[in-house]
Design an enzyme around this catalytic site. Structure first.
Site, PDB file in Angstrom:
ATOM      1  N   GLY A 131      -4.864  -8.002   7.079  1.00  0.00           N
ATOM      2  CA  GLY A 131      -5.025  -7.816   5.934  1.00  0.00           C
ATOM      3  C   GLY A 131      -3.292  -7.744   4.572  1.00  0.00           C
ATOM      4  O   GLY A 131      -2.972  -8.393   4.086  1.00  0.00           O
ATOM      5  N   SER A 132      -2.956  -7.460   5.182  1.00  0.00           N
ATOM      6  CA  SER A 132      -1.071  -7.606   4.880  1.00  0.00           C
ATOM      7  C   SER A 132      -0.980  -8.897   5.113  1.00  0.00           C
ATOM      8  O   SER A 132      -0.586  -8.867   3.432  1.00  0.00           O
ATOM      9  CB  SER A 132       0.323  -6.718   6.260  1.00  0.00           C
ATOM     10  OG  SER A 132      -0.946  -5.228   6.477  1.00  0.00           O
ATOM     11  N   ASN A 167      -7.522   3.396   1.386  1.00  0.00           N
ATOM     12  CA  ASN A 167      -7.212   3.829   2.309  1.00  0.00           C
ATOM     13  C   ASN A 167      -7.530   5.252   2.356  1.00  0.00           C
ATOM     14  O   ASN A 167      -7.718   5.365   4.006  1.00  0.00           O
ATOM     15  CB  ASN A 167      -6.662   3.315   3.495  1.00  0.00           C
ATOM     16  CG  ASN A 167      -5.572   3.163   2.495  1.00  0.00           C
ATOM     17  OD1 ASN A 167      -5.026   2.882   1.188  1.00  0.00           O
ATOM     18  ND2 ASN A 167      -4.573   3.407   3.072  1.00  0.00           N
ATOM     19  N   GLN A 216     -10.267  -2.071   2.878  1.00  0.00           N
ATOM     20  CA  GLN A 216     -11.875  -0.931   3.482  1.00  0.00           C
ATOM     21  C   GLN A 216     -13.347  -0.230   3.182  1.00  0.00           C
ATOM     22  O   GLN A 216     -13.768  -0.022   3.877  1.00  0.00           O
ATOM     23  CB  GLN A 216     -10.716   0.069   2.838  1.00  0.00           C
ATOM     24  CG  GLN A 216     -10.073   0.917   3.411  1.00  0.00           C
ATOM     25  CD  GLN A 216      -9.792   1.374   4.750  1.00  0.00           C
ATOM     26  OE1 GLN A 216     -10.530   2.036   5.131  1.00  0.00           O
ATOM     27  NE2 GLN A 216      -8.406   1.280   5.758  1.00  0.00           N
ATOM     28  N   SER A 243      -9.576  -7.585   6.190  1.00  0.00           N
ATOM     29  CA  SER A 243      -9.106  -7.324   7.623  1.00  0.00           C
ATOM     30  C   SER A 243     -10.128  -7.024   8.388  1.00  0.00           C
ATOM     31  O   SER A 243     -10.548  -6.034   8.911  1.00  0.00           O
ATOM     32  CB  SER A 243      -8.269  -6.491   7.716  1.00  0.00           C
ATOM     33  OG  SER A 243      -7.096  -6.161   9.191  1.00  0.00           O
ATOM     34  N   HIS A 274      -9.710  -5.747  11.407  1.00  0.00           N
ATOM     35  CA  HIS A 274     -10.008  -4.437  12.059  1.00  0.00           C
ATOM     36  C   HIS A 274     -10.740  -3.425  11.692  1.00  0.00           C
ATOM     37  O   HIS A 274     -10.767  -1.835  12.532  1.00  0.00           O
ATOM     38  CB  HIS A 274      -8.447  -4.275  13.160  1.00  0.00           C
ATOM     39  CG  HIS A 274      -7.749  -3.899  12.491  1.00  0.00           C
ATOM     40  ND1 HIS A 274      -7.183  -2.405  12.845  1.00  0.00           N
ATOM     41  CD2 HIS A 274      -7.263  -4.301  11.801  1.00  0.00           C
ATOM     42  CE1 HIS A 274      -6.462  -2.331  11.643  1.00  0.00           C
ATOM     43  NE2 HIS A 274      -5.822  -2.990  11.068  1.00  0.00           N
ATOM     44  N   THR A 292      -1.232 -22.697  14.823  1.00  0.00           N
ATOM     45  CA  THR A 292      -2.244 -22.462  15.789  1.00  0.00           C
ATOM     46  C   THR A 292      -3.122 -21.483  14.989  1.00  0.00           C
ATOM     47  O   THR A 292      -3.134 -20.703  15.467  1.00  0.00           O
ATOM     48  CB  THR A 292      -2.103 -22.965  16.770  1.00  0.00           C
ATOM     49  OG1 THR A 292      -1.038 -24.520  17.171  1.00  0.00           O
ATOM     50  CG2 THR A 292      -3.528 -23.132  17.481  1.00  0.00           C
ATOM     51  N   CYS A 340       0.755   4.372   8.338  1.00  0.00           N
ATOM     52  CA  CYS A 340       1.840   4.635   7.748  1.00  0.00           C
ATOM     53  C   CYS A 340       2.625   5.601   7.468  1.00  0.00           C
ATOM     54  O   CYS A 340       3.983   5.351   8.063  1.00  0.00           O
ATOM     55  CB  CYS A 340       1.722   2.984   6.951  1.00  0.00           C
ATOM     56  SG  CYS A 340       0.351   1.799   7.303  1.00  0.00           S
TER      57      CYS A 340
HETATM   58  C1  LIG Z   1      -4.999  -1.494   7.137  1.00  0.00           C
HETATM   59  C2  LIG Z   1      -5.205  -2.260   5.481  1.00  0.00           C
HETATM   60  C3  LIG Z   1      -4.288  -2.818   5.063  1.00  0.00           C
HETATM   61  C4  LIG Z   1      -3.832  -2.904   6.225  1.00  0.00           C
HETATM   62  O1  LIG Z   1      -4.383  -4.582   7.202  1.00  0.00           O
HETATM   63  P1  LIG Z   1      -3.572  -4.871   8.356  1.00  0.00           P
HETATM   64  O2  LIG Z   1      -4.882  -6.078   9.227  1.00  0.00           O
HETATM   65  O3  LIG Z   1      -3.625  -4.218   9.248  1.00  0.00           O
HETATM   66  O4  LIG Z   1      -2.972  -5.635   7.994  1.00  0.00           O
HETATM   67  C5  LIG Z   1      -4.437  -3.556   3.828  1.00  0.00           C
HETATM   68  N1  LIG Z   1      -5.299  -2.765   3.322  1.00  0.00           N
HETATM   69  C6  LIG Z   1      -5.370  -2.203   3.014  1.00  0.00           C
HETATM   70  C7  LIG Z   1      -6.316  -1.250   2.204  1.00  0.00           C
HETATM   71  C8  LIG Z   1      -5.777  -1.546   4.871  1.00  0.00           C
HETATM   72  O5  LIG Z   1      -6.414  -0.270   4.564  1.00  0.00           O
END
Ligand SMILES: *Cc1c(COP(=O)(O)O)cnc(C)c1O
Length: 394
Positions: free
Chosen positions: A69-70, A150, A178, A198, A200, A236, A323
């Site tokens: 996500g970042s 989040n 989210q 993202s 995860h 890759t 964070c």
């Molecule tokens: C977790 C999160 C991110 C970051 O995602 P990563 O895959 O951990 O880099 C960005 N935005 C929101 C709203 C998140 O909850």
């Protein structure tokens, strides 16, 4: 152990794990290679792209795989800024409670001469579409508003904001990390030009995500190198991770309605139970929120001590975001909805999972009540509140 920190990360689903292992073992080639093991990897990659695209209403060519996500947030925002700059447009609109991947990228742009307007999210944790409209100027090149927060789980009026941006001809990006896999998201219906996700956060692997970019919007590379991802993201591809993400998203999407119904019911029981604690308050709108998110402030205590004592009782939760916990600053999200420092410090986020049970919810309510009472028993702030030296806010 009751894991209630799914907003920080989720456990990989069995289907995603199996998918990942099968690709690691059999389809391990480089998708850019022409021989068969490479081409099999390429097929798996493109199948994942089609699956992900279909779920959010996009075309496969509009999906760029990223490290999460970042990265997707950074690339979307920096690309829009670059496009704007070429036309002399250096104004960006966002909100005060975005994820740091968005806020820090905007801060970087501010130092480069961009003007950033951060909209108020009001005490209910919601951006007002009409305030977006008012904030748009001739030189606005981007509006970026998160789909769901989040920390407090509030779901923004994305479709309305997107419609305003369309009408005004301004690019609209949403950090939907989210939301994806938890609530319905469709880039066409919701008028979205760019979207970050993202894996995860929906039971896929860490270190994998994607950026949706509407056809015709030129991306700027963050990583230079090979011609992977249509030349927009060198390196890759993490094929097993990407295939596992698609698998997790398919499953989340198929079960979304059932999961949401169950989690919403448990969420609301949790909220009702925790409201019984005196001088407490739910953070964010009670209804326009993610099915799994509960976030409270309890006056007179420290969130950190609350977390440690809950951990002793087998409950894993969070205060603020992953964070920011570990730092003494209260959450920027809680400050943005108007909580004062003292109150914001006593926060608890419970982000429940799909398999939470009635018994677990009862146990969480009972445990939080006990721990809050215990901590207040020797809190100097609580004593000041009780003796009238300080005034209650909640
Ligand atoms: C977790 C999160 C991110 C970051 O995602 P990563 O895959 O951990 O880099 C960005 N935005 C929101 C709203 C998140 O909850």
């Amino acid at each position: 152990m009751i894991y209630t920190d799914n907003a920080a990360t989720t456990k990989m689903s069995e289907a995603a794990v199996n998918k990942m292992f099968s690709l690691i073992n059999t389809t391990w080639g480089n998708p850019s290679s022409l021989y068969s093991v490479g081409q099999e990897a390429k097929e798996a990659l493109e199948k994942a792209r089609e699956e992900v695209a279909a779920i959010i209403g996009a075309r496969p060519q509009e999906i760029i795989f990223t490290s999460g996500g970042s990265e997707a947030d950074n690339q979307a925002i920096l690309s829009a800024a670059k496009l704007g700059e070429r036309k002399g447009k250096r104004h960006i609109i966002s909100s005060a409670f975005e994820h740091h991947a968005v806020l820090h990228t905007l801060e970087k742009l501010r130092k480069e001469g961009f003007e950033i307007t951060l909209l108020d999210v009001h005490s209910d944790g919601l951006v007002r579409p009409e305030e977006v409209e008012t904030a748009i100027r001739e030189d606005t090149c981007l509006v970026t508003i998160m789909f769901a927060n989040n920390e407090i789980g509030t779901i923004q009026p994305i479709r309305e904001i997107g419609a305003i941006c369309r009408e005004k001809g301004v690019l609209f990006h949403t950090d939907a990390v989210q939301a994806i896999g938890h609530v319905p998201v469709n880039v066409v219906d919701d008028n979205i030009d760019m979207l970050s996700a993202s894996a995860h956060k929906f039971h896929g692997p860490k270190g994998v995500g994607f950026l949706y970019v509407k056809r015709g919007i030129l991306l700027t590379n963050l990583i230079e190198g090979g011609a992977q991802e249509k030349g927009k993201r060198a390196g890759t591809e993490n094929v097993p991770g990407i295939a596992a993400m698609a698998e997790a998203l398919k499953e989340a999407n198929e079960k979304m309605a059932d999961n949401a119904a169950h989690m919403t019911a448990e969420r609301d029981r949790l909220i009702a139970g925790l409201k019984e604690i005196s001088h407490s308050a739910l953070n964010g709108d009670a209804l326009k929120r993610l099915p799994g998110n509960v976030n409270f402030c309890f006056e007179g205590i420290e969130g950190e001590s609350l977390l440690l004592l809950l951990d002793d009782k087998g409950i894993q939760a969070s205060s603020g975001s992953a964070c920011t916990s570990g730092s003494l600053d209260p959450s920027h999200v809680l400050l943005a909805i108007g909580r004062v420092h003292d109150v914001a410090h006593g926060s608890l986020r419970l982000s429940i999972g799909e398999d939470i049970t009635d018994e677990e919810v009862d146990y969480i309510i009972k445990s939080v009540k006990e721990v809050v009472e215990y901590l207040r028993g020797f809190s100097p702030i609580w004593r000041d509140l009780m003796t009238g030296k300080k005034e209650f806010i909640l």
